[in-house]
Design a protein around this motif. Structure first.
Motif, short mmCIF file in Angstrom:
data_model
loop_
_atom_site.label_atom_id
_atom_site.label_comp_id
_atom_site.label_asym_id
_atom_site.label_seq_id
_atom_site.Cartn_x
_atom_site.Cartn_y
_atom_site.Cartn_z
N LEU A 128 -19.99 9.13 41.03
CA LEU A 128 -20.50 8.01 41.91
C LEU A 128 -19.21 6.80 42.72
N GLU A 129 -19.26 5.96 40.86
CA GLU A 129 -18.32 4.80 41.22
C GLU A 129 -17.45 5.59 42.21
N LEU A 130 -16.93 6.66 41.59
CA LEU A 130 -15.66 6.64 42.36
C LEU A 130 -15.50 7.32 43.93
N TYR A 131 -16.77 8.24 44.11
CA TYR A 131 -16.97 7.98 45.79
C TYR A 131 -16.68 6.49 46.34
N VAL A 132 -17.46 5.57 45.30
CA VAL A 132 -17.88 4.35 44.98
C VAL A 132 -16.18 3.42 46.01
N LEU A 133 -15.38 3.86 45.30
CA LEU A 133 -14.27 3.27 44.95
C LEU A 133 -13.28 3.78 46.62
#
Lengths: 495, 106, 192, 638, 485
Positions: free
Chosen positions: A435-440
């Motif tokens: 998720l964090e990757l998608y966010v960034l």
């Protein structure tokens, strides 16, 4: 009509989110839909037909939105930033995520309105209305001292914008413009004497300086960022809502060129001070968010330098920087939120050596930090460079002084990375989640996009920046003519 | 005949006395009385001016005298309501001192 | 002229009496004096009908009402001192205001019309003349006065009447009527 | 041919692609795969550079434009590359030496858990460096300029878990930022002066301004600041010794062969400005010569195998900068070229030693390693002799060219050209001395640490082959720039079309010979002195010499670090603290205090609401009084 | 000077007032026979709605005849617009009272008749074309409110409110009547138009100015302009909340309607310093109202002071009747009626049976416990604070624009600065609701009627905010009051 839809869609989704507040999944879905939908609309924004509707016709106010100039660029970048921000809000906020998401969406609608409105009163409406979601986000979801921070924010923002309102209303009253539409105003306002313009400009400037913000009217920003929700999502909004520069660019400078010429040198000095001051203050911060806030303040100083240099390249660069900093600053605030998610602390001393256990996290963060400090090839550089270059052409010394911030940025940038990610590993930390990757990812994409291919956006911005320079030239021409309204008109009531 | 201005000046004296009464007396009743004095002062001025305006014709002159009649009625209605309130309060407080009515402040 | 001076002195004396006399009853009677003096002045101003009304309505009805209430409430002198600074301040401001008003009034000095003109216009200010004005120019006002008096009556009645239940409540406590008692005691308690 | 040259535009992209592949998917790559991918990317770049080289040789300079980069009205910065004699030469150095170092790194970094990260960053560096030299405008050059700085920061702090390494990277970055500050201001001023930031246009326009115009001098000095930052010249040299914290191949590539010469390249590229600003040019030379001398002296006192080389690099870059400052652009670039070979070789040799000793870097614990590490020892000897200026090796020719230029540069004549010449000559001697010391302490003599000696072994072929290639280069590359009176000077002729013109005195052939011989004598003196002190004196003399003030200054690097700490770092930190507390305690509180007036006023106003009916009535009366008095005063008495 | 015949009466203009009068009388009798005050309320509401439709009919089809009784009773745009606002406020106040009276033990039969009569007075004031009618309207409007303020006779604060209000009100009326006397002395008539024509000669300006000043004081008292405002906070605090809901709107509308009429007809002929004096009064009102509100801890009292402050903003419009000030004031008052009634309606759901419990602490955490209530209150408060795009903002820019058009720059700046303070105290309530937690469980009062009032007010606030043109376009801009004569 798209310019109307980009304002309405987030509002609509926000209302749906509030209605569907009981289901977390629904809230997340709607948040995503709202973010992506608005972004998709923004893609087709540039060059689309505007919208006109009567609002207070007999006062000369029309609800007029238009997708020309810098507005669509800013809307697009903001929309890009909002997608991950909404995702973070929907997933990382434990209590009342729906409220958080809805407020973010409302703020986004307001921002889009600010960037697209072509009627001064409508602009003010959005300007002021957007304050409220930000305030509520701070007050409802913030830290221990959120109430004080909210009060400070309120007082600064409102005090500034209210004075701006007087100027706005006086602008029409004094110039006799037919309406508050930018074109009408631009035709009418140069007839005002330089003295009157100066006063009106000062009035508008106070409101805009607060939201730029420039030293010494910046304290609210620091507290705001420090106290906002630890996910950082609200801080992203904070970095989007630094609309003072846009206000100057789109309204104050083109409408009051003679006033601008008189006041700009002082503002330029303030901006240059802000640039260096913010960067220096950032260096010694121990709190991650305060750190970012000061760094961002420094950026705003450079933007101010670009604006008040009153040079075409500087003006364009400043607005480009404004768009770019949404990405870098916003992204770093979300990174801060992710760090907090792992360690429950924003104090830099609690970190160190994370690169070992979280290499991807470190890499992305470093990328964003480099963007943040204006490394060329990344988003902030074109704007920063042009802003300083432009200002240097007209006022070398303040611009050169502001350029010192570049050195300080180097210091705080690498300091930050070192204190977070380098050094001996203390406690292993999980790397970026999916998720964090998608966010960034949108941030990385955006940073590269704005860093490598700035020309198309700059051309759009230039259309509007040219208005400023044209008006400035007209002001110089008009200086010889006899002023029709004098300062004496400002001092007394109707007799 | 005495000049109108003297009558009006007299009415002003009466009006001022009424005003001073409102400020210096503490009993609600006395305040009522003072206010009556002020209304009468106004009436005196109107009557005096009515005579003055005879010059402009009957309509103008009588306009004033009719107004005095109406002001009298207003005074009466005020007294009715005022005394009503006073009586209602007195049932609870057993005092007409207006200075005691100062619990709500700041 | 002489009449005016005498009446003016009477009026002012009575007025001062209203403002300064300690006993409410004395003050009220002083006001009656002022009203009578005014009525006399009205006569000198060719307002005979008004003079009559003044005596009948004011001195007769309104003042009697006042006296009733004064007697009823048994208003005595107050005890505690408060706002002591106000008395001198009131006199000073009062006198200053008066001076300003008088200055303004005398700034506009117009010649008095001839007696014939006055008489022709006012017709002695008799009921006929005043009535004509009342029922033409002041027709609306006259009706509104009616509404106003209705308001006065309803208002006064509403306030005075509503005390009755509580008085009843007190009596009710005294005779201890079982079914109504608790509620009424409660409200009585609040009242005290 | 033109189109083929344009193909070279792909070179940085290929390197970037290598970086992206290694960066994103590195964790999935096994064994040497990252190194091979990276090397292939650079090899491709080398091939493209060769194509470009021959293309330019055949058809002259080529410009490629990919559209606009920055636009705002008249202000227009294109996104384009400029291939001319200078840039293709630099590309060759970067990709050629870079390729060898990449290959070497496969062996050197074998087994390091950050190997993919390493190669990603190394490739990124190559990409940035290529952009730097290929750029046709200053802003684009600045992209590469900062890019290499970023990579330098990353690679110096490669082993970031030791905070010292990370801090070294940080220092490099910050000091470089000071230079960048100069670069930015230089660009601003350039635009102000010329209305363009196109490098060729600026060079063309520079002569149209008055010779020695203040604005040109200003621009020149600002570019000097930029160059000083990147090329570790006074006063911004302090980062380079610390930069040795990075892996040795990095030191070889970035901090010896390529990046540190970017300043030289910058000054050569902006020759149009310097040629017309003699004051600025002379300043450049003075800075460079003093740097060279200072660094050479410091190099004597160092004990770290890499730090000696680092100081040597500073000193040698000083030579190059002096050359370009004097207007002998070809000589500077020539020295860049030769230095790229022998200094890279020295570093790789040092790396080989460190690799063999498992990380030991103190020369006092080495000695006699030449016996166990034949290839390393031999190649290092060649490099040592080359840098020392032994005749017929590459360094000899390039150094001689520089010395000659200093002596004969006409503009410099007014600014103490002879003194500079003498100082630089002296530096050349010192160079020979400290290089001999370096070689002797590491490879010759008796092993001073038994344990270390035992551990030593020759490095694998993947490392020694590049060493050998570089050694060959160190010998032969000098022949592209033989003194003009002896043979056609290939490099001078090659660069002549693109370099600004500066007048030189013509030296007689005998003077040229004298110069050649003089430098031989100086080199010999340096080497001989070294032999006398270290080989014969068996330490006693060295110890005695070590007690002189100059020696302690040398060991302490003239105290620049300490000076800067007390002059900049600590006051800077204090300033930062001060600003932060100013903001917290004065600005913030002050603003809050200002707004605090409002509630204070509110408290007073609320006092008026006393609750007393009569007081309220009095307030009304006061209002009436004011109005009545106004009516009377304004209406009646006025 | 040719006035239209006195007895030429335009019944359609009178119809709303008559409807109110008839309803008042009907409810008065109805109340005698019905114990349940709610039935009376329904009747009252019907009457108000009837009056509203009468006004609407006249509004949409303006008659040739501008006024009745010889310019003493207007049926023009200004009168009708204010009639709408008065009727709106009254209707909403009736809805708020509907359940609250019973709950707070206030349901005595005379309540609704008094309210209707008061509204009637306000309507008369708005329509009045002469001073006598104006004074009568004022008294008809005020007397019931004096009584209603003391309606909770058992409560000391309510008693205090009633008595204070009455005493000061009568004092103020006396000033007004004396001013009327002086104006009559100067102009020979009470009719505004007559006065204007008569004063045009300019011989008696001094006297007329003093008269005008005193009229200003009397009306300023009702409008709660400083320094004649001090009754307002105390009365608002002490009077029962439903009554405050009513009077905060109706009294203000009546007062400002009359003020606008006077200011736009008679004032231009008075001494030129009078507008400056009014400006100073307005300035004082702005400063005192807002700063005092800032110091309060009770929501009701905050709103009370805010009512004072809003009088100040309306005062800006008073200073610019010829520059769109009239329409601005009409719009502002409409917005004010909606948002203020809304705020008080919400407040009435928060107070206990004795009308206590408005302390800010009681609002802490309301955002979580009563999300809809808190949200609506927030919207009303933000609108009161002038945050766009709510009705209050549109009103604010209209009055500020009018003031600036008329050249009152310093006053506009002062108004703006005080607006900042205003936002702070409005927002403080919101901050309590959303930014704090509390153990206190607010009373669970279910009142459909009050909810209806809140929803109507909310929709009005939003509608007027988003589409201000809908209403503003219907209002006469500028001076149309002498048209035709």
């Amino acid at each position: 009509m798209i310019s109307l839809y980009v304002v309405l869609l987030p509002v609509l989704i926000a209302l749906l989110v509030l209605l569907g507040r009981s289901s977390a999944a629904l809230v997340r879905g709607l948040a995503f839909l709202g973010g992506v939908g608005t972004f998709a609309l923004s893609l087709f924004l540039a060059g689309s037909e505007g919208f006109q509707g009567a609002w207070l016709p007999r006062m000369g106010v029309n609800f007029s939105l238009d997708a020309t100039g810098a507005g669509p660029v800013l809307v697009l970048v903001a929309a890009l930033v909002m997608i991950p921000t909404l995702l973070v809000a929907a997933t990382r906020v434990e209590q009342n995520a729906a409220g958080f998401v809805a407020l973010l969406l409302l703020a986004q609608a307001g921002l889009n309105g600010i960037f697209l409105s072509k009627d001064l009163i409508v602009f003010y409406v959005f300007w002021e209305a957007t304050l409220i979601p930000g305030l509520l986000l701070l007050g409802m979801f913030g830290g221990d001292k959120r109430r004080q921070a909210a009060l400070k924010y309120l007082v600064y923002a409102v005090a500034g914008s209210m004075l701006m309102l007087v100027s706005i209303l006086s602008l029409k009253a004094l110039s006799g413009a037919a309406s508050f539409h930018i074109t009408e105003l631009m035709i009418a306002t140069p007839s005002l004497s330089a003295g009157v313009q100066t006063w009106l400009f000062v009035g508008m400037a106070i409101g805009m300086v607060v939201k730029l913000p420039l030293w010494p009217l910046h304290s609210w920003l620091i507290d705001l960022n420090e106290q906002n929700h630890p996910s950082g999502a609200a801080d992203v909004l904070g970095s989007l809502y630094k609309v003072g520069a846009f206000g100057f660019f789109a309204w104050a400078l083109p409408l009051l060129p003679a006033g601008a010429e008189r006041v700009a040198p002082y503002l330029l000095a303030l901006a240059a001070v802000t640039a260096v001051y913010g960067a220096l203050a950032a260096i010694s911060q121990q709190h991650l968010k305060r750190f970012l806030a000061y760094g961002s303040l420094s950026h705003m100083g450079i933007i101010g330098v670009g604006l008040f240099g009153l040079h075409l390249a500087g003006l364009s660069g400043a607005i480009y920087f404004l768009a770019a900093q949404m990405l870098s600053t916003g992204g770093l605030f979300l990174v801060a939120g992710m760090l907090y998610h792992r360690r429950r602390s924003f104090m830099l001393k609690d970190y160190g050596g994370l690169a070992k256990s979280a290499p991807a996290f470190a890499g992305v963060s470093l990328f964003l930090i480099f963007a943040y400090i204006g490394v060329p090839g990344l988003s902030n550089f074109p704007g920063e460079f042009m802003a300083l270059l432009g200002a240097f052409q007209t006022s070398p010394w303040p611009a050169a002084f502001a350029t010192l911030a570049v050195i300080a940025a180097g210091v705080y940038g690498v300091n930050l990375y070192q204190r977070l990610f380098q050094g001996p590993t203390t406690v292993p930390t999980s790397d970026l989640s999916a998720l964090e990757l998608y966010v960034l990812v949108p941030f990385i994409a955006g940073v590269l996009w704005l860093g490598i291919s700035p020309a198309p956006q700059l051309r759009q911005i230039e259309q509007q920046a040219a208005l400023v320079t044209i008006q400035l030239e007209r002001a110089v021409d008009a200086a010889d003519e006899v002023p029709t309204v004098t300062l004496a008109g400002l001092t007394g009531g109707e007799k | 005949m005495v000049q109108t201005e003297y009558y009006v000046a007299l009415s002003a004296v009466l009006f001022a006395l009424g005003g001073i009464g409102v400020l210096t007396r503490r009993s609600a009743i006395m305040l009522f009385l003072s206010i009556e004095l002020m209304l009468n002062a106004a009436n005196l001025a109107i009557v005096a001016y009515a005579r003055q305006w005879s010059a402009a014709g009957a309509q103008h002159a009588l306009d004033g005298q009719a107004a005095v009649f109406i002001v009298l009625a207003i005074a009466a209605a005020e007294v009715a309501v005022g005394l009503g309130i006073l009586v209602a309060i007195f049932r609870n407080r057993v005092s007409t001192d207006v200075d005691e009515l100062s619990e709500v402040r700041a | 002229m002489v009449a005016f001076i005498i009446l003016a002195v009477l009026l002012v004396t009575a007025g001062v009496g209203v403002v300064t006399l300690r006993q409410p009853v004395h003050a009220a009677l002083s006001l009656v004096g002022a009203i009578l003096a005014l009525a006399a002045i009205y006569v000198t101003l060719e307002a005979h009908f008004l003079a009559a009304i003044q005596v009948i309505v004011y001195a007769g009805a309104v003042m009697v009402l006042f006296l009733f209430v004064i007697m009823l409430l048994n208003v005595g002198r107050t005890r505690t001192a408060s706002l002591t600074w106000l008395k001198p301040a009131a006199w000073i401001t009062g006198v200053l205001s008066l001076a300003a008003v008088v200055a303004v009034v005398f700034a506009v000095q117009r010649p008095l019309p001839e007696f014939e003109v006055i008489n022709a216009a006012l017709r002695g200010g008799n009921a006929d003349a005043v009535g004509e004005s009342l029922f033409t120019d002041h027709l609306l006002s006259f009706h509104l006065v009616g509404v106003l008096l209705l308001v006065g009556i309803v208002g006064a009645v509403a306030l005075v009447q509503q005390v009755a239940p509580e008085t009843r409540a007190k009596r009710a406590v005294a005779v201890a009527e079982p079914e109504d008692a608790p509620e009424l005691v409660a409200s009585a308690g609040e009242a005290s | 041919m033109n189109d083929l040259v344009q193909l070279a535009s792909l070179a940085p992209l290929l390197a970037l692609a290598g970086a992206v592949i290694n960066g994103l998917f590195g964790r999935n790559l096994k064994g040497n795969a990252p190194g091979i991918i990276a090397s292939l990317a650079v090899a491709a770049g080398f091939v493209l550079s060769l194509i470009a080289f021959f293309g330019v040789r055949a058809g002259g300079a080529v410009r490629v434009n990919f559209g606009d980069f920055l636009v705002a009205g008249d202000f227009k910065i294109g996104l384009g590359f400029h291939f001319d004699q200078l840039s293709v030469l630099m590309m060759l150095i970067i990709t050629g030496v870079g390729l060898l170092i990449h290959i070497y790194s496969i062996g050197y970094m074998h087994g390091d858990d950050g190997i993919s990260r390493y190669f990603a960053q190394l490739n990124l560096f190559v990409a940035a460096m290529l952009v730097l030299v290929m750029a046709d405008s200053f802003p684009l050059m600045f992209v590469g300029w900062e890019g290499v700085g970023v990579c330098s920061f990353l690679l110096i702090g490669f082993w970031y878990r030791d905070l010292a390494n990370a801090s070294a990277g940080r220092k490099a970055f910050i000091v470089n930022r000071v230079g960048d500050f100069g670069f930015l201001l230089a660009m601003f001023l350039t635009y102000k002066a010329f209305g363009t930031l196109d490098i060729q246009a600026v060079n063309a326009a520079a002569p149209s301004l008055a010779y020695g115009a203040a604005i040109l001098t200003g621009i020149g000095l600002l570019y000097l600041l930029a160059a000083a930052g990147k090329s570790a010249q006074l006063p911004l040299h302090t980062w380079l010794p610390d930069a040795m914290a990075g892996p040795t191949p990095v030191s070889a590539l970035i901090h010896a062969a390529t990046m540190v010469t970017a300043g030289v390249y910058l000054i050569a590229r902006t020759g149009g400005i310097f040629a017309n600003a003699p004051g600025a040019a002379a300043t450049v030379v003075w800075v460079a010569v003093l740097t060279a001398l200072m660094a050479a002296i410091v190099a004597i006192g160092q004990t770290d195998i890499k730090k000696i080389l680092a100081w040597s690099t500073i000193s040698q870059v000083g030579f190059m900068v002096a050359a370009v400052g004097a207007g002998a652009y070809w000589a500077g670039i020539f020295h860049v070229l030769t230095h790229a070979f022998f200094k890279a070789l020295l570093f790789l040799g040092a790396g080989s030693v460190i690799h063999a000793l498992g990380g030991e870097q103190d020369v006092r614990k080495m000695g006699g390693l030449g016996r166990k590490m034949r290839v390393t020892g031999t190649t290092s000897l060649i490099a040592t002799l080359a840098i020392a200026g032994v005749p017929f090796l590459s360094g000899y020719f390039s150094k001689d060219a520089i010395l000659g230029a200093l002596l004969t540069s006409m503009p410099l004549g007014n600014y103490g050209g002879q003194i500079l010449f003498v100082l630089l000559m002296l530096t050349a001697g010192i160079t020979a001395f400290y290089m001999f010391r370096w070689y002797y302490l590491v490879f010759a003599g008796e092993p001073r640490s038994k344990a270390e000696f035992e551990r030593a072994h020759e490095s694998p072929a993947v490392m020694t082959v590049p060493l050998s290639i570089l050694a060959v280069g160190s010998v032969v590359i000098g022949y592209v720039g033989l003194p003009a009176f002896l043979a056609p000077n290939a490099i001078q002729e090659w660069l002549a079309p693109v370099m600004a013109h500066v007048d030189f005195e013509h030296l007689s052939t005998s003077a040229e010979w004298l110069l050649l011989i003089g430098s031989v004598v100086v080199a010999a003196a340096g080497l001989g002195l070294g032999y006398w002190v270290y080989a014969l004196g068996s330490g006693a003399l060295a110890k005695r010499l070590g007690n002189t003030p100059l020696a302690s200054a040398s060991r302490g690097a003239f105290g620049f670090d300490r000076l800067y700490r007390s002059l900049f770092t600590e006051p800077g930190e204090g300033l930062a603290e001060g600003v932060a507390s100013l903001d917290r305690d004065v600005v913030d509180r002050g603003m809050t205090g200002l707004t605090g007036v409002v509630p204070l006023l509110g408290r007073l106003i609320v006092l008026l609401q006393s609750g007393y009916v009569r007081a309220y009535a009095f307030a009304m009366v006061l209002g009436v009084l004011a109005l009545a008095v106004a009516a009377a005063l304004i209406g009646v008495f006025a | 000077m040719t006035f239209p015949p006195v007895l030429n009466i335009d019944w359609s203009a009178l119809a709303p007032a008559l409807a109110l009068l008839v309803t008042a009388v009907v409810t008065l009798f109805f109340g005698l026979f019905h114990k349940d005050s709610r039935h009376v309320a329904v009747t009252a509401l019907l009457g108000v709605v009837t009056a509203f439709f009468f006004a609407l009919a006249r509004f949409l089809e303006p008659s040739e005849q501008v006024a009745s009784f010889g310019l003493r009773y207007y049926g023009d745009n200004l009168a009708l617009a204010f009639t709408f606002v008065i009727l709106l406020g009254t209707a909403l106040a009736i809805l708020v009272s509907y359940d609250q009276l019973k709950r707070q033990d206030l349901d005595r039969p005379e309540y609704y008749p008094l309210m209707l009569l008061s509204a009637l007075g306000a309507v008369v004031m708005a329509a009045s074309g002469d001073l006598v009618t104006l004074v009568l309207g004022l008294e008809i409007m005020s007397l019931p409110v004096y009584v209603l303020s003391a309606w909770r006779t058992s409560d000391r604060q309510s008693q205090e409110a009633g008595m204070k209000y009455f005493l000061l009100g009568a004092f103020g009326s006396a000033m007004l009547i004396y001013g009327m006397a002086l104006l009559y002395g100067a102009g020979g008539t009470f009719v505004f138009e007559g006065l204007a024509q008569s004063l045009a000669a300019g011989e008696v300006t001094v006297l007329a100015t003093l008269g005008g000043a005193l009229v200003l004081v009397g009306l300023g008292f009702k409008a709660s302009l400083a320094p004649f405002h001090q009754w307002a906070p105390d009365v608002y605090t002490g009077a029962p909340t439903p009554v405050v809901t009513f009077m905060s709107v109706v009294i203000k509308v009546g007062a400002f309607a009359a003020l606008l009429r006077v200011v736009s007809t008679v004032f231009p002929l008075l001494a030129p310093w009078l507008p400056t004096a009014l400006a100073i009064i307005v300035a004082a009102t702005l400063v005192i109202g807002n700063l005092s509100a800032l110091m309060q801890t009770g929501v009701k009292r905050i709103l009370a002071y805010s009512a004072v402050a809003h009088a100040g903003y309306l005062g800006l419009a008073l200073l610019a009747p010829d520059h769109g000030g009239v329409a601005a004031a009409e719009f502002y008052l409409t917005a004010y009626a909606l948002m203020n009634v809304g705020a008080f309606a919400v407040l009435s759901l928060m107070t206990d049976a004795n009308d206590r419990g408005d302390h800010l602490d009681r609002f802490a955490g309301l955002g979580r416990r009563r999300p809809w209530l808190a949200a609506t209150l927030s919207i009303f408060l933000l609108s009161l604070g002038g945050i766009p795009p709510l009705a209050g903002f549109d009103g604010k820019i209209l009055v500020f624009q009018a003031a600036l058009d008329a050249g009152w720059y310093w006053l506009a700046v002062l108004g703006i600065i005080t607006s900042v303070v205003a936002l702070v105290y409005y927002f403080r309530i919101i901050a309590y609701m959303y930014f704090r937690e509390s153990e206190y469980e607010p009373p669970a009062i279910r009142s459909t009627a009050t909810n209806v009032a809140i929803v109507v007010a909310l929709l009005g606030t939003l509608l007027l905010g988003f589409f201000p043109g809908l209403w503003h376009n219907l209002l006469d801009v500028g001076q149309t009051l002498i048209a035709g004569f």
